[in-house]
Design a protein around this motif. Structure first.
Motif, PDB file in Angstrom:
ATOM      1  N   TYR A  59       0.854  -1.150  -0.027  1.00 62.05           N
ATOM      2  CA  TYR A  59       0.116  -0.029  -0.055  1.00 62.05           C
ATOM      3  C   TYR A  59       0.948   1.187   0.024  1.00 62.05           C
ATOM      4  O   TYR A  59       1.960   1.285   0.631  1.00 62.05           O
ATOM      5  CB  TYR A  59      -0.700  -0.083   1.285  1.00 62.05           C
ATOM      6  N   LYS A  60       0.598   2.265  -0.554  1.00 64.37           N
ATOM      7  CA  LYS A  60       1.312   3.740  -0.630  1.00 64.37           C
ATOM      8  C   LYS A  60       0.133   4.534  -0.415  1.00 64.37           C
ATOM      9  O   LYS A  60      -0.795   4.600  -1.153  1.00 64.37           O
ATOM     10  CB  LYS A  60       2.031   3.707  -1.953  1.00 64.37           C
ATOM     11  N   VAL A  61       0.400   5.490   0.339  1.00 63.79           N
ATOM     12  CA  VAL A  61      -0.608   6.784   0.459  1.00 63.79           C
ATOM     13  C   VAL A  61      -0.503   7.428  -1.151  1.00 63.79           C
ATOM     14  O   VAL A  61       0.554   8.054  -1.243  1.00 63.79           O
ATOM     15  CB  VAL A  61      -0.227   7.746   1.404  1.00 63.79           C
TER      16      VAL A  61
ATOM     17  N   ARG B 194      -2.398   1.573  -5.888  1.00 66.29           N
ATOM     18  CA  ARG B 194      -1.028   1.602  -6.343  1.00 66.29           C
ATOM     19  C   ARG B 194      -0.383   0.191  -5.884  1.00 66.29           C
ATOM     20  O   ARG B 194       0.504  -0.154  -6.371  1.00 66.29           O
ATOM     21  CB  ARG B 194      -0.249   2.461  -5.217  1.00 66.29           C
ATOM     22  N   GLU B 195      -1.343  -0.808  -5.190  1.00 68.51           N
ATOM     23  CA  GLU B 195      -0.975  -2.003  -4.827  1.00 68.51           C
ATOM     24  C   GLU B 195      -0.678  -2.921  -6.169  1.00 68.51           C
ATOM     25  O   GLU B 195       0.059  -3.492  -6.618  1.00 68.51           O
ATOM     26  CB  GLU B 195      -1.832  -2.841  -4.101  1.00 68.51           C
TER      27      GLU B 195
ATOM     28  N   LYS C 174      -2.878   5.706   7.084  1.00 69.09           N
ATOM     29  CA  LYS C 174      -1.465   5.900   7.077  1.00 69.09           C
ATOM     30  C   LYS C 174      -0.956   7.341   6.661  1.00 69.09           C
ATOM     31  O   LYS C 174      -1.808   8.095   5.997  1.00 69.09           O
ATOM     32  CB  LYS C 174      -0.687   4.877   6.104  1.00 69.09           C
ATOM     33  N   GLY C 175       0.062   7.732   7.396  1.00 67.07           N
ATOM     34  CA  GLY C 175       0.496   8.958   7.118  1.00 67.07           C
ATOM     35  C   GLY C 175       1.987   9.015   6.254  1.00 67.07           C
ATOM     36  O   GLY C 175       2.563   7.976   6.284  1.00 67.07           O
ATOM     37  N   THR C 176       2.273  10.338   5.867  1.00 68.58           N
ATOM     38  CA  THR C 176       3.534  10.378   5.047  1.00 68.58           C
ATOM     39  C   THR C 176       4.515  11.337   5.857  1.00 68.58           C
ATOM     40  O   THR C 176       3.972  12.181   6.649  1.00 68.58           O
ATOM     41  CB  THR C 176       3.321  11.157   3.637  1.00 68.58           C
ATOM     42  N   LEU C 177       5.600  11.767   5.493  1.00 68.35           N
ATOM     43  CA  LEU C 177       6.380  12.814   5.701  1.00 68.35           C
ATOM     44  C   LEU C 177       5.698  14.120   5.251  1.00 68.35           C
ATOM     45  O   LEU C 177       4.878  14.081   4.285  1.00 68.35           O
ATOM     46  CB  LEU C 177       7.981  12.704   5.361  1.00 68.35           C
ATOM     47  N   PRO C 178       5.909  15.316   5.823  1.00 64.59           N
ATOM     48  CA  PRO C 178       5.502  16.519   5.090  1.00 64.59           C
ATOM     49  C   PRO C 178       5.996  16.380   3.657  1.00 64.59           C
ATOM     50  O   PRO C 178       7.004  16.191   3.222  1.00 64.59           O
ATOM     51  CB  PRO C 178       6.325  17.685   5.771  1.00 64.59           C
ATOM     52  N   VAL C 179       4.887  17.052   2.914  1.00 65.51           N
ATOM     53  CA  VAL C 179       5.089  16.477   1.424  1.00 65.51           C
ATOM     54  C   VAL C 179       5.741  17.601   0.446  1.00 65.51           C
ATOM     55  O   VAL C 179       6.328  17.223  -0.610  1.00 65.51           O
ATOM     56  CB  VAL C 179       3.614  16.315   0.476  1.00 65.51           C
ATOM     57  N   THR C 180       5.554  18.778   0.748  1.00 67.72           N
ATOM     58  CA  THR C 180       6.174  19.808  -0.060  1.00 67.72           C
ATOM     59  C   THR C 180       7.756  20.034   0.400  1.00 67.72           C
ATOM     60  O   THR C 180       8.075  20.757   1.361  1.00 67.72           O
ATOM     61  CB  THR C 180       5.389  21.038   0.203  1.00 67.72           C
ATOM     62  N   ARG C 181       8.508  19.494  -0.391  1.00 68.14           N
ATOM     63  CA  ARG C 181       9.868  19.400  -0.164  1.00 68.14           C
ATOM     64  C   ARG C 181      10.819  19.296  -1.565  1.00 68.14           C
ATOM     65  O   ARG C 181      10.127  19.093  -2.704  1.00 68.14           O
ATOM     66  CB  ARG C 181      10.366  18.222   0.538  1.00 68.14           C
ATOM     67  N   LYS C 182      12.008  19.863  -1.645  1.00 68.18           N
ATOM     68  CA  LYS C 182      12.670  19.629  -2.552  1.00 68.18           C
ATOM     69  C   LYS C 182      14.098  19.366  -2.310  1.00 68.18           C
ATOM     70  O   LYS C 182      14.820  19.843  -1.313  1.00 68.18           O
ATOM     71  CB  LYS C 182      12.722  20.951  -3.280  1.00 68.18           C
TER      72      LYS C 182
END
Ligand SMILES: Cc1cc2nc3c(=O)[nH]c(=O)nc-3n(C[C@H](O)[C@H](O)[C@H](O)COP(=O)(O)OP(=O)(O)OC[C@H]3O[C@@H](n4cnc5c(N)ncnc54)[C@H](O)[C@@H]3O)c2cc1C
Length: 387
Positions: free
Chosen positions: A53-55, A109-110, A272-280
């Protein structure tokens, strides 16, 4: 479809690879596929067990579909049971607007990622899953780079390749020990939250429609994927998650306040959660290293650009690798910076613009009213984002 590794860790450590690809999401799988087709020795390493699984909102836009067709994977989507998307519905404070979509498909995504990896294996790439790869800090010599391979938290061996592709998603954990790959994380970045569940009643969220519940503190997208499954993915302010005492409550609050339906199954599923998404990543390239997909940077999910970027970057990097195998030089690093910017910069501009608008309650309120009355006005924006 369940995937098994095509070789074991000892065999992976014994070989000298042309390319080690870290991460088997769309960026890594497409790069591995395209490189294996060039008869190169490719090792694709993935820390999870596939299918995983992927968010994610699970919506492929027209650009992603066209890219897959270009590399001969058009049939993969129909065999995965991807659901054609025809409508986009925004809901905010009880008001809604429905806009016709020019294309797009929804697939979990699976299923999607597993089929992409299977295509890479069929083309000759070796696949090693349940193994984390970590790039060793410095080049030991001029001709190869080494990654440490870890199973169940323990370093179990190391493997070398002439070129490494870091396609390991948000936060690029595989580059933790390497200097110069710091990420700039936006201070107001939202967190991704997701869940998938089987539903009995499809009246509220019918197949073919992306439903977007908008709130001042974030938004949640719901879409039917293959089978009876509903996918939910949200981007939410960190403070709001704290205030609601967790991601599940935050999602339910967004649905409730926007006027969207809350299904009984939503109370039972695990979010499920992710890291903060807005990043570069400030410099998505290094000595014998290309960084691609979310590992290089990500903005916000609203526009559904992520997988299209990952796929097109996987395709583009595969064209540069042969030159790097023959002779690595700094011109190649410049070429990747230019290619990467050409693939992402113009789109980032639009995504950034929309992400800002979505943070303004009055803009959202007026937008939904306007598109409710004149749905045709949204068409150019939707078309722009879809291609
Ligand atoms: C809430 C949300 C909704 C979204 N909705 C959409 C949408 O509707 N449409 C869209 O196109 N995009 C969407 N996206 C974006 C999309 O999910 C990503 O852009 C896309 O998955 C990027 O692909 P990738 O291959 O770069 O990385 P990923 O898909 O993240 O794959 C990276 C892989 O690397 C593996 N990995 C990580 N570290 C290691 C390691 N050290 N060693 C080995 N393997 C490792 C991971 O397990 C993972 O399988 C959304 C994102 C979020 C957060």
């Amino acid at each position: 479809m369940i995937l098994t590794s095509s070789l074991n860790l000892e065999a992976a450590c014994r070989q000298n690879w042309d390319v080690i690809v870290i991460g088997a999401g769309p960026a890594g799988a497409v790069a591995a596929l395209q490189l294996a087709r060039q008869n190169l020795r490719i090792l694709l390493v993935e820390r999870k067990t596939f299918p995983r699984y992927k968010v994610c909102g699970c919506c492929l836009n027209q650009r992603a579909i066209t890219a897959l067709q270009q590399i001969g994977l058009g049939d993969l989507l129909s065999s995965a049971g991807a659901v054609p998307l025809t409508q986009f519905r925004m809901q905010y404070q009880g008001r809604d607007a429905v806009v016709t979509l020019p294309g797009g498909l929804a697939v979990s995504r699976e299923v999607f990622d597993t089929q992409l990896v299977q295509s890479a294996i069929d083309a000759g790439a070796e696949f090693l899953q349940e193994t984390s790869a970590m790039l060793v800090g410095t080049s030991e010599n001029q001709t190869s780079r080494t990654v440490e391979l870890c199973c169940q938290g323990q370093t179990a061996g190391s493997a070398s390749a002439k070129i490494i592709l870091a396609a390991d998603g948000l936060g690029h954990p595989s580059l933790q020990n390497c200097a110069g790959f710091d990420m700039q994380v936006a201070p107001d970045s939202r967190i991704g939250v997701g869940a998938a569940f089987t539903v009995k009643d499809h009246a509220a969220y019918p197949a073919g429609m992306i439903h977007m519940a908008i709130h001042r503190s974030g938004y949640a997208g719901l879409v039917r994927v293959e089978g009876e499954n509903l996918n939910l993915a949200a981007a939410i302010d960190r403070d709001f998650i704290k205030q609601c005492a967790g991601p599940a409550n935050a999602v339910l609050q967004i649905l409730r306040e926007s006027g969207s339906a809350i299904l009984p199954e939503m109370h039972q599923c695990s979010f499920k959660g992710t890291l903060p998404v807005t990043r570069k990543t400030l410099r998505p390239v290094g000595d014998r290293l290309f960084v691609l997909g979310d590992a290089a940077g990500y903005l916000e999910p609203f526009t559904g650009e992520g997988m299209a970027n990952a796929i097109t970057e996987g395709m583009a990097v595969a064209q540069l690798v042969p030159e790097g195998l023959a002779h690595w030089n700094s011109t190649l690093e410049q070429k990747w910076l230019r290619t990467h910017a050409a693939l992402t910069d113009d789109r980032l501009f639009w995504c950034r613009w929309l992400a800002r608008l979505l943070r303004s309650p009055s803009a959202v309120s007026w937008g939904v009213r306007l598109f409710h009355l004149f749905p045709g006005m949204a068409r150019p924006i939707v078309a722009r984002l879809n291609h």
